[in-house]
Write a protein that holds these residues in place. Structure first.
Motif, PDB file in Angstrom:
ATOM      1  N   HIS A 109       0.832   6.643   2.090  1.00 39.93           N
ATOM      2  CA  HIS A 109       0.159   5.334   1.356  1.00 39.93           C
ATOM      3  C   HIS A 109      -0.673   5.634   0.049  1.00 39.93           C
ATOM      4  O   HIS A 109      -0.834   7.087  -0.179  1.00 39.93           O
ATOM      5  CB  HIS A 109      -0.864   4.817   2.314  1.00 39.93           C
ATOM      6  CG  HIS A 109      -0.108   4.293   3.575  1.00 39.93           C
ATOM      7  ND1 HIS A 109       0.396   4.995   4.896  1.00 39.93           N
ATOM      8  CD2 HIS A 109       0.390   2.905   3.959  1.00 39.93           C
ATOM      9  CE1 HIS A 109       0.928   4.154   5.585  1.00 39.93           C
ATOM     10  NE2 HIS A 109       0.804   2.803   5.225  1.00 39.93           N
ATOM     11  N   SER A 110      -1.217   4.869  -0.585  1.00 39.65           N
ATOM     12  CA  SER A 110      -2.216   5.158  -1.774  1.00 39.65           C
ATOM     13  C   SER A 110      -3.175   5.975  -1.209  1.00 39.65           C
ATOM     14  O   SER A 110      -3.792   5.898  -0.150  1.00 39.65           O
ATOM     15  CB  SER A 110      -2.641   3.740  -2.100  1.00 39.65           C
ATOM     16  OG  SER A 110      -3.887   3.801  -3.030  1.00 39.65           O
ATOM     17  N   ALA A 145      -3.479  -2.657   1.253  1.00 40.12           N
ATOM     18  CA  ALA A 145      -3.583  -2.232   0.067  1.00 40.12           C
ATOM     19  C   ALA A 145      -5.009  -3.098  -0.515  1.00 40.12           C
ATOM     20  O   ALA A 145      -5.434  -2.589  -1.714  1.00 40.12           O
ATOM     21  CB  ALA A 145      -2.479  -3.356  -0.807  1.00 40.12           C
ATOM     22  N   ASN A 177       0.732  -1.149  -0.028  1.00 40.90           N
ATOM     23  CA  ASN A 177      -0.012   0.034  -0.122  1.00 40.90           C
ATOM     24  C   ASN A 177       0.783   1.126   0.041  1.00 40.90           C
ATOM     25  O   ASN A 177       0.376   2.106   0.478  1.00 40.90           O
ATOM     26  CB  ASN A 177      -0.914  -0.076   1.225  1.00 40.90           C
ATOM     27  CG  ASN A 177      -2.116   1.032   1.048  1.00 40.90           C
ATOM     28  OD1 ASN A 177      -2.289   1.435  -0.037  1.00 40.90           O
ATOM     29  ND2 ASN A 177      -2.790   1.480   2.084  1.00 40.90           N
ATOM     30  N   ALA A 196      -7.472  -0.270  -1.070  1.00 41.33           N
ATOM     31  CA  ALA A 196      -7.056   0.438  -2.383  1.00 41.33           C
ATOM     32  C   ALA A 196      -7.567  -0.127  -3.682  1.00 41.33           C
ATOM     33  O   ALA A 196      -8.134   0.319  -4.598  1.00 41.33           O
ATOM     34  CB  ALA A 196      -5.494   0.856  -2.503  1.00 41.33           C
ATOM     35  N   PRO A 228       2.776   4.769  -1.478  1.00 39.17           N
ATOM     36  CA  PRO A 228       2.150   5.823  -2.301  1.00 39.17           C
ATOM     37  C   PRO A 228       2.377   5.637  -3.775  1.00 39.17           C
ATOM     38  O   PRO A 228       1.737   5.951  -4.689  1.00 39.17           O
ATOM     39  CB  PRO A 228       2.896   7.077  -1.999  1.00 39.17           C
ATOM     40  CG  PRO A 228       4.006   6.655  -1.117  1.00 39.17           C
ATOM     41  CD  PRO A 228       3.633   5.137  -0.507  1.00 39.17           C
ATOM     42  N   SER A 284      -6.632   4.164  -0.561  1.00 39.87           N
ATOM     43  CA  SER A 284      -6.591   3.254   0.659  1.00 39.87           C
ATOM     44  C   SER A 284      -7.550   3.966   1.781  1.00 39.87           C
ATOM     45  O   SER A 284      -7.732   5.061   1.948  1.00 39.87           O
ATOM     46  CB  SER A 284      -5.342   2.882   1.163  1.00 39.87           C
ATOM     47  OG  SER A 284      -4.509   3.957   1.822  1.00 39.87           O
ATOM     48  N   LEU A 319       1.744   2.969  -5.565  1.00 38.36           N
ATOM     49  CA  LEU A 319       0.462   2.158  -6.027  1.00 38.36           C
ATOM     50  C   LEU A 319      -0.202   2.847  -6.861  1.00 38.36           C
ATOM     51  O   LEU A 319      -0.565   2.287  -8.154  1.00 38.36           O
ATOM     52  CB  LEU A 319      -0.081   1.687  -4.789  1.00 38.36           C
ATOM     53  CG  LEU A 319      -1.128   0.568  -5.288  1.00 38.36           C
ATOM     54  CD1 LEU A 319      -0.880  -0.474  -6.161  1.00 38.36           C
ATOM     55  CD2 LEU A 319      -2.058   0.199  -4.257  1.00 38.36           C
ATOM     56  N   ASP A 320      -0.470   4.068  -6.614  1.00 37.45           N
ATOM     57  CA  ASP A 320      -1.265   5.038  -7.425  1.00 37.45           C
ATOM     58  C   ASP A 320      -0.807   4.971  -8.815  1.00 37.45           C
ATOM     59  O   ASP A 320      -1.485   5.175  -9.797  1.00 37.45           O
ATOM     60  CB  ASP A 320      -1.550   6.230  -6.734  1.00 37.45           C
ATOM     61  CG  ASP A 320      -2.423   6.053  -5.361  1.00 37.45           C
ATOM     62  OD1 ASP A 320      -2.950   4.927  -5.166  1.00 37.45           O
ATOM     63  OD2 ASP A 320      -2.133   7.154  -4.440  1.00 37.45           O
ATOM     64  N   GLY A 375       4.300  -0.984  -4.921  1.00 36.37           N
ATOM     65  CA  GLY A 375       3.879  -0.447  -3.671  1.00 36.37           C
ATOM     66  C   GLY A 375       4.558  -0.825  -2.396  1.00 36.37           C
ATOM     67  O   GLY A 375       4.220  -0.343  -1.215  1.00 36.37           O
ATOM     68  N   ILE A 394      -1.327   1.657 -10.818  1.00 37.68           N
ATOM     69  CA  ILE A 394      -2.065   0.935 -10.806  1.00 37.68           C
ATOM     70  C   ILE A 394      -3.052   0.462 -11.886  1.00 37.68           C
ATOM     71  O   ILE A 394      -3.667  -0.439 -12.178  1.00 37.68           O
ATOM     72  CB  ILE A 394      -3.309   1.617  -9.862  1.00 37.68           C
ATOM     73  CG1 ILE A 394      -4.684   0.589  -9.508  1.00 37.68           C
ATOM     74  CG2 ILE A 394      -3.776   3.032 -10.431  1.00 37.68           C
ATOM     75  CD1 ILE A 394      -4.089  -0.568  -8.723  1.00 37.68           C
TER      76      ILE A 394
END
Length: 694
Positions: A471-472, A348, A322, A351, A324, A475, A326-327, A460, A330
């Motif tokens: 984090h994402s 995660a 999870n 998200a 940041p 999420s 990851l965004d 992530g 994605i």
């Protein structure tokens, strides 16, 4: 910035560090000019000293002795400067010492004696303890007491007895001799990156006497020679060394760097930055009890089979945490979700739920109620169905209940796991997982390795953050663009970035520790082919790889493959919770052990040396339980002992006057005794009167 510019800047930086070191040496020499008037330079036959030292090393460190038979110097050599012996660096074309090996070493020791470098853990005081843990209440009492004691402490001092010392650089070795003639060190780590210098020290310093001094004071010594494969290697070694020494000794440790050398400077800096990690991951009493309560109710959940599946080694896995970044990835993951097995880690999943990307497996490791509450906050039966939960045996039963298909892995190093395995007898054990904390990324990687996956891409798994986003944003840590307040941004450290060697990623203690465990896992399992696609911290052993450069092809009949894997990884063995009956049978033995510790801590020690010896003896008593039927006592109490003893060591060095320091220690020890009394009461209430049921 091109390579030439980088090289020039690095060279200038190194020269600046060397000039700073020389200036410090000059300043120290001026300060202790009067002391040098009475200094008597050692006078002995260098060759005879070498032969004597070789005999000592033959008995103490035979590997070093054997390496020095017919040894040929490669970089450093002995020189005579104005009639005084010095060590000359043929590569840098400079002398290692400003004047000569003995005077310079002596004044440096005097400077260290006056202003030693101390690495100590900071124990924060909480204004209010919100959880119901016995550990939290008493550790906070200790932290308050320690804060009061340290407010009266003006500065660090070099005591007669040191709990632990890390000596970085042997050089001529004379400073080691000087220090050990006046001080007792309980745990000593000596590191010399250059074999040449250790060899030359055999001509210049009486190692036979050094070893004798260590022997007289029962000092535990670890000697390390040569450069590490990476500069972070020293952190891994020191962590391992303090596992043997007793990790609580790292709660207050002295650091002595002897000479200027670019490599030695860098690894010493790394060590001082990372040293706090030695006290993380201890666990504590309530944590161990919770693991027992949870595991005892999870025996309806299938166990992970002990042997990995070779046929899975080439199947690609996307392990999604999870962080940041990851965004950023994605969209790529959405487009390629059918080209790999997808495993989500902890939060995660929240998200991925918002993005509409359903993982094939989901991993959880935390045993507290918060894990259930977070999952419940976005629970969607249709989304959760079809996802196989991979969770540790210590996770809450209510978390397992949220997933139709699930598998539990036994986390080794837990009291509940030790009880369970001891009770198996000749029955085949399920998989035992190691290196599976402190974060779910560690746990998921441990599952992957045990299952048989080797082709793993990390997404992530940032281990930190480059901006305020931690984090994402899709999420549970965010509500739209607003921080939900579930995580406190508390970056204290920096790690090298994954995609930019010149950039740094900010991180906190837990993520830093998690990062170290990831690297340890990869070092211990070279068969894992891991690619790090996360735009966060660089992870040694994982190849930095941008997502769009991954080779990604469609997996035929993926749904059938996932279904088959989810069933095949389950153990065919049937297990019961019968072993937990031992908890009731052994109650009196556990209470006796607590009483012994209380009795030992209730008395006033005669000296700091005696206090350190007592703390060391208590930890070794726990270790002595290994291979006995009550070895699980170690897992129940070890975290508590390590935490409290780390704080007691700080109390021992809260004042330069030994009598006052021992008084502070006695006051802190009384709180530890109260903690152990509370443990006794709680333990008996749970297991002594039959209220606990398995």
């Amino acid at each position: 910035m091109n390579d030439l510019t980088l090289a020039i800047n690095e060279k200038l930086s190194e020269l600046e560090r060397y000039q700073s070191f020389l200036q410090t040496q000059i300043d120290i020499r001026k300060k202790y000019e009067a002391a040098l008037k009475d200094f008597v330079r050692p006078d002995f036959d260098l060759e005879k000293m070498f032969q004597s030292n070789m005999q000592s090393f033959e008995h103490t460190y035979p590997d070093i002795h054997n390496a020095f038979i017919n040894y040929q110097l490669t970089r450093f050599e002995l020189h005579m400067d104005d009639g005084n012996v010095n060590i000359y660096d043929t590569e840098k074309r400079i002398s290692l010492y400003k004047q000569d090996v003995y005077q310079d070493s002596h004044v440096q020791y005097l400077g260290f004696k006056e202003k030693p470098v101390v690495l100590s853990n900071k124990f924060s005081v909480r204004e209010k303890v919100n959880d119901r843990f016995i550990h939290s209440q008493f550790l906070n009492k200790l932290a308050i007491k320690l804060k009061e004691q340290n407010e009266l402490k003006k500065n660090n001092y070099l005591p007669k007895v040191m709990p632990s010392l890390m000596l970085m650089g042997v050089g001529c070795g004379y400073h080691i001799h000087s220090l050990l003639k006046e001080h007792i060190v309980k745990k000593l780590y000596i590191y010399e990156p250059h074999l040449d210098l250790l060899y030359l020290s055999l001509f210049l310093t009486d190692w036979a006497d050094i070893f004798e001094l260590l022997n007289v004071h029962n000092t535990e010594l670890h000697f390390s020679v040569g450069e590490f494969d990476t500069e972070l290697g020293i952190n891994k070694e020191v962590e391992s060394v303090f596992q043997r020494f007793g990790r609580f000794f790292s709660g207050y440790s002295f650091l002595y760097k002897h000479y200027h050398d670019d490599y030695l400077d860098r690894v010493t800096k790394q060590l001082s930055l990372q040293f706090v990690g030695n006290i993380l991951g201890f666990g504590f009493y309530d944590d161990a009890i919770l693991s027992i309560e949870n595991f005892s109710k999870n025996f309806d959940v299938p166990f992970l089979r002990p042997d990995s599946l070779d046929e899975l080694k080439n199947i690609p896995v996307y392990l999604i945490a999870n962080g940041p970044s990851l965004d950023k990835d994605i969209q790529w993951l959405m487009e390629h979700q059918n080209n790999a097995i997808i495993i989500s880690c902890g939060t995660a999943l929240s998200a991925l739920h918002k993005y509409g990307l359903k993982p094939d497996f989901h991993c959880e490791m935390e045993r507290c109620q918060i894990t259930h509450d977070v999952l419940a906050s976005f629970y969607d039966k249709d989304f959760f169905n079809g996802v196989t939960l991979l969770a540790l045996n210590t996770v809450l039963p209510s978390v397992f209940a949220m997933f139709e298909n699930k598998v539990q892995g036994v986390k080794w190093g837990e009291a509940s796991s030790k009880l369970f395995v001891q009770g198996l007898g000749l029955q085949v054990k399920p998989a035992l997982l190691v290196n599976c904390n402190p974060t779910v990324s560690n746990c998921a990687l441990a599952f992957c390795e045990k299952i048989g996956f080797t082709d793993i891409a990390l997404f992530g798994v940032d281990m930190g953050y480059k901006s305020k986003q931690h984090h994402s944003k899709s999420s549970v840590y965010y509500k739209g663009d607003q921080d939900s307040g579930l995580y406190t941004h508390k970056a204290k450290y920096k790690l090298k970035a994954n995609f930019d060697a010149d950039a740094l990623v900010e991180t906190d203690e837990i993520f830093k520790y998690s990062h170290a465990v990831l690297e340890r896992t990869l070092a211990q399992n070279p068969h894992l082919k891991v690619k790090n696609c996360s735009d966060g911290a660089y992870v040694e052993g994982a190849k930095p790889t941008q997502a769009d450069s991954l080779v990604s092809t469609l997996i035929e009949n993926k749904a059938s493959l996932i279904s088959n894997i989810a069933e095949t990884i389950k153990s065919s063995e049937a297990y019961t919770s019968d072993a937990f009956v031992a908890l009731h049978n052994d109650v009196s033995l556990f209470l006796d052990l607590c009483d012994l510790f209380i009795e030992q801590l209730s008395g006033k020690p005669a000296s700091i040396d005696a206090a350190l010896g007592l703390l060391d003896e208590q930890l070794r008593r726990l270790s002595s339980l290994h291979n006995t039927t009550i070895s699980y006592f170690d897992e129940i109490l070890r975290g508590t002992i390590l935490h409290t003893h780390s704080m007691l060591i700080n109390s021992l060095y809260s004042h330069c006057d030994e009598t006052l320091a021992l008084g502070n220690y006695y006051k802190s020890a009384k709180i530890v005794c109260e903690y152990l009394e509370a443990i006794k009461e709680d333990y008996f209430a749970r297991f002594g009167d039959g209220l606990f049921r398995v």
